[in-house]
Design an enzyme around this catalytic site. Structure first.
Site, PDB file in Angstrom:
ATOM      1  N   ASP A  31       7.395  35.462  -8.984  1.00 59.65           N
ATOM      2  CA  ASP A  31       6.613  34.426  -8.289  1.00 59.65           C
ATOM      3  C   ASP A  31       6.827  33.098  -9.011  1.00 59.65           C
ATOM      4  O   ASP A  31       6.795  33.038 -10.245  1.00 59.65           O
ATOM      5  CB  ASP A  31       5.122  34.798  -8.277  1.00 59.65           C
ATOM      6  N   THR A 132       5.480  36.423  10.190  1.00 55.51           N
ATOM      7  CA  THR A 132       4.247  35.998  10.853  1.00 55.51           C
ATOM      8  C   THR A 132       4.355  36.058  12.380  1.00 55.51           C
ATOM      9  O   THR A 132       5.467  35.969  12.924  1.00 55.51           O
ATOM     10  CB  THR A 132       3.930  34.545  10.418  1.00 55.51           C
ATOM     11  N   ASP A 133       3.210  36.130  13.044  1.00 55.52           N
ATOM     12  CA  ASP A 133       3.214  36.070  14.514  1.00 55.52           C
ATOM     13  C   ASP A 133       3.514  34.667  15.023  1.00 55.52           C
ATOM     14  O   ASP A 133       3.814  34.474  16.201  1.00 55.52           O
ATOM     15  CB  ASP A 133       1.874  36.584  15.079  1.00 55.52           C
ATOM     16  N   GLU A 134       3.437  33.657  14.118  1.00 61.87           N
ATOM     17  CA  GLU A 134       3.609  32.274  14.576  1.00 61.87           C
ATOM     18  C   GLU A 134       5.028  31.993  15.067  1.00 61.87           C
ATOM     19  O   GLU A 134       5.256  30.999  15.753  1.00 61.87           O
ATOM     20  CB  GLU A 134       3.234  31.288  13.463  1.00 61.87           C
ATOM     21  N   TYR A 158       6.495  25.076   9.572  1.00 61.90           N
ATOM     22  CA  TYR A 158       6.266  26.374   8.916  1.00 61.90           C
ATOM     23  C   TYR A 158       6.839  27.514   9.747  1.00 61.90           C
ATOM     24  O   TYR A 158       7.635  28.324   9.262  1.00 61.90           O
ATOM     25  CB  TYR A 158       4.763  26.589   8.671  1.00 61.90           C
ATOM     26  N   LYS A 162       9.965  30.130   9.029  1.00 63.71           N
ATOM     27  CA  LYS A 162       9.814  31.594   8.985  1.00 63.71           C
ATOM     28  C   LYS A 162      10.738  32.241  10.026  1.00 63.71           C
ATOM     29  O   LYS A 162      11.346  33.285   9.780  1.00 63.71           O
ATOM     30  CB  LYS A 162       8.357  32.001   9.246  1.00 63.71           C
ATOM     31  N   PRO A 213     -14.953  21.472   8.873  1.00 60.26           N
ATOM     32  CA  PRO A 213     -14.117  20.754   9.852  1.00 60.26           C
ATOM     33  C   PRO A 213     -13.493  21.671  10.900  1.00 60.26           C
ATOM     34  O   PRO A 213     -12.794  22.624  10.578  1.00 60.26           O
ATOM     35  CB  PRO A 213     -13.015  20.139   8.969  1.00 60.26           C
ATOM     36  N   ARG A 222      -7.044  32.933  17.412  1.00 64.69           N
ATOM     37  CA  ARG A 222      -6.200  33.642  16.445  1.00 64.69           C
ATOM     38  C   ARG A 222      -6.613  35.110  16.460  1.00 64.69           C
ATOM     39  O   ARG A 222      -7.755  35.444  16.778  1.00 64.69           O
ATOM     40  CB  ARG A 222      -6.405  33.074  15.013  1.00 64.69           C
TER      41      ARG A 222
END
Ligand code: NAD
Ligand code: DAU
Length: 352
Positions: A31, A132-134, A158, A162, A213, A222
Site C-alpha cells: 500500500d 465498481t458498479d460505476e 474515477y 476503473k 450536505p 445507490r
C-alpha cells in the site's frame, strides 16, 4: 501466501482482518499510504507475523517484481486505487496514474512472475481485480439493474479510470492467458470508511454539530452493501470463480441518498441524542450538485448467487446500525483521520 494491494484502505483493511480471522495464510500488504491509507485500521495485527506490510506503489514495477519473486504468492487481490469520485472531478491525474497506469504495471509484473511458475503453481494462480458498479454508468428510474453484460458507460474520471483498468485485466486474460477474475461491487459501508464518503461523513458531521450536505435533490439512488459482505464475496470468487469471468456484487438495497441520511439521523437520535433535544435531521442542508452526478446504480447480483452460492448476510437495517455503533465506539479513529494526526503516527512508525 497472498499479495493484497491497497489493504490499508477501507475495504482492503476489512478484507485482511476478515482473512486472518479465518485463515493462517500470510498476507503481504502493498500500500502506498496515500491520504486514504491508514495503518491504524490494522493496528490489531501489529505483532502478527501473518501480516507483512510493504509501503509502495502498484506502479513500481521493480518493487512488485521483487515482492512476487521473494514471497511467491498464489494469488494477487488488487484493491489499490484512487476511489473518491469528487476528488477525481477536482484532479483526475492521480486516478489515471494509479487506476490505469498502476494497474497496467502491476499486470505486467504479475504476468512475468506467473509465466515463470511451475505448471501446478501456474494453474492454481489467480489475479483478482476489485472494481465498481460505476463503470456501467447511470440507470433510469425503471431500468433493470446492471448485469455483467451491461455495456460500459463510465461518466466520471474515477469510473472511466476503473473501466480502463477492467479492460486491461480482461485483455491480459484473453491475450496472455493470465488467470484473472474481476468483481464489480456497489457502494460499501462499515468500519474504517474514510469520512470523505457520504455515510461516514454524515455520522461525523452530525456528531460534530456540522451541516449534513446533500448534493442536488438527494434523490440519487445507490445500492448499499455492508463491507464484510463484500469481503466474503471476494473470498468466494477467489476460491471458485470461473477464470476470465466478471461477477457483480451487491446488497439488493437500493436507497435514495436522502433516505440514507434520514436513517442515519434517526439511529443517532436513538443512540446519541443531541443535547438540545432537536433531531439530527435539523442539520441537513442542500448543496450544489456533483457535476455529472450519476442518478441511479442498481446491481443484479444473481450470477454470483447462482454460480457461487454467495448472498449478503446483512440487511441494510442491521448493517447500518452496526456501522453507526462502530463510529460511536471509535471516535478516536475518526478524530485521528480527520485531524491528520494519523499521518504523524505513520511518520513515527514507518518514516512515511
Ligand atoms: P480507499 O480509498 O479507502 O483505499 C484505497 C487504498 O489504496 C488506500 O490504502 C491507498 O493508500 C491505496 N493506494 C492508492 N494508490 C496506491 C498505489 N498507487 N499503490 C498502492 N496502494 C495505493 O478505497 P476503498 O473504498 O477501500 O476501495 C478499494 C477498492 O474497491 C478500489 O479499487 C475501489 O475502486 C473499489 N470499490 C470501492 C467501493 C466502495 O464503496 N468504497 C465499491 C466498489 C469498488
Ligand atoms: O458504487 C460504488 C462506488 O461507491 C465506489 O466505486 C466508489 O469508490 C465509492 O466512493 C462510492 O462512490 P459514490 O460516489 O457513490 O460514493 P459517495 O459516498 O461519494 O457518495 C454517495 C452518494 O451521496 C452520491 O450520490 C453522492 C452523494 N453525496 C456524497 C457526499 C460525500 C452527497 O449527497 N453529499 C456528500 O457530502
Amino acid at each position: 501466501m497472498i499479495l493484497i494491494t491497497g489493504a490499508a484502505g477501507f475495504i482492503g483493511s476489512n478484507f485482511v482482518l476478515d482473512w486472518l480471522a479465518q485463515s493462517d495464510e500470510t498476507v503481504i500488504n502493498l500500500d502506498d499510504l496515500t491520504y486514504a491509507g491508514n495503518l491504524e485500521n490494522l493496528a490489531s495485527l501489529k505483532n502478527d507475523a501473518r501480516h507483512i506490510f510493504v509501503k509502495g506503489s502498484i506502479g513500481d514495477a521493480e518493487l512488485v517484481a521483487q515482492l512476487l519473486a521473494e514471497h511467491q504468492p498464489r494469488a494477487v487481490v488488487n484493491f489499490a486505487a484512487e476511489s473518491h469520485v469528487d476528488r477525481s472531478i477536482h484532479g483526475p491525474e492521480d486516478f489515471i496514474q494509479t487506476n490505469i497506469v498502476g494497474t497496467f504495471r502491476l499486470l505486467e509484473a504479475v504476468r512475468a512472475y506467473w509465466g515463470g511458475l511451475a505448471d501446478d503453481a501456474k494453474a492454481a494462480f489467480r489475479f483478482l481485480h476489485v472494481s465498481t458498479d460505476e463503470v456501467y454508468g447511470s440507470l433510469g428510474q425503471d431500468d433493470p439493474a446492471f448485469t455483467e453484460t451491461h455495456r460500459y458507460e463510465p461518466n466520471s474520471p474515477y469510473s472511466a479510470s476503473k473501466a480502463a483498468s477492467d479492460h486491461l485485466v480482461r485483455a491480459y486474460h484473453h491475450t496472455y492467458g493470465l488467470p484473472v477474475l474481476t468483481t464489480n461491487c456497489s457502494n460499501n459501508y462499515g468500519p474504517y470508511h474514510f469520512p470523505e464518503k457520504l455515510i461516514p461523513l454524515v455520522i461525523h458531521n452530525a456528531l460534530a454539530g456540522k451541516l449534513l450536505p446533500i448534493y442536488g435533490d438527494g434523490q440519487q439512488i445507490r445500492d448499499w452493501l455492508y463491507v464484510k459482505d463484500h469481503c466474503s464475496a471476494i473470498r468466494r470468487v477467489l476460491e471458485a470463480g470461473r477464470l476470465g469471468e466478471t461477477y457483480n456484487i451487491g446488497g439488493w438495497n437500493e436507497k435514495p441518498n436522502l433516505d440514507v441520511v434520514h436513517t442515519l439521523c434517526a439511529i443517532l437520535d436513538q443512540l446519541s441524542p443531541r443535547a438540545d433535544g432537536l433531531p439530527y435531521k435539523a442539520q441537513i442542508t442542500y448543496v450544489k450538485d456533483r457535476p455529472g452526478h450519476d442518478r441511479r446504480y442498481a446491481i443484479d447480483a444473481s450470477k454470483i448467487e447462482r454460480e457461487l452460492g454467495w448472498k449478503p448476510a446483512e440487511t441494510f437495517e442491521s448493517g447500518i446500525k452496526k456501522t453507526v455503533q462502530w463510529y460511536l465506539d471509535n471516535q478516536a479513529w475518526v478524530a485521528n483521520v480527520t485531524s491528520g494526526a494519523y499521518r504523524e503516527w505513520l511518520g513515527k512508525q514507518y518514516g512515511a
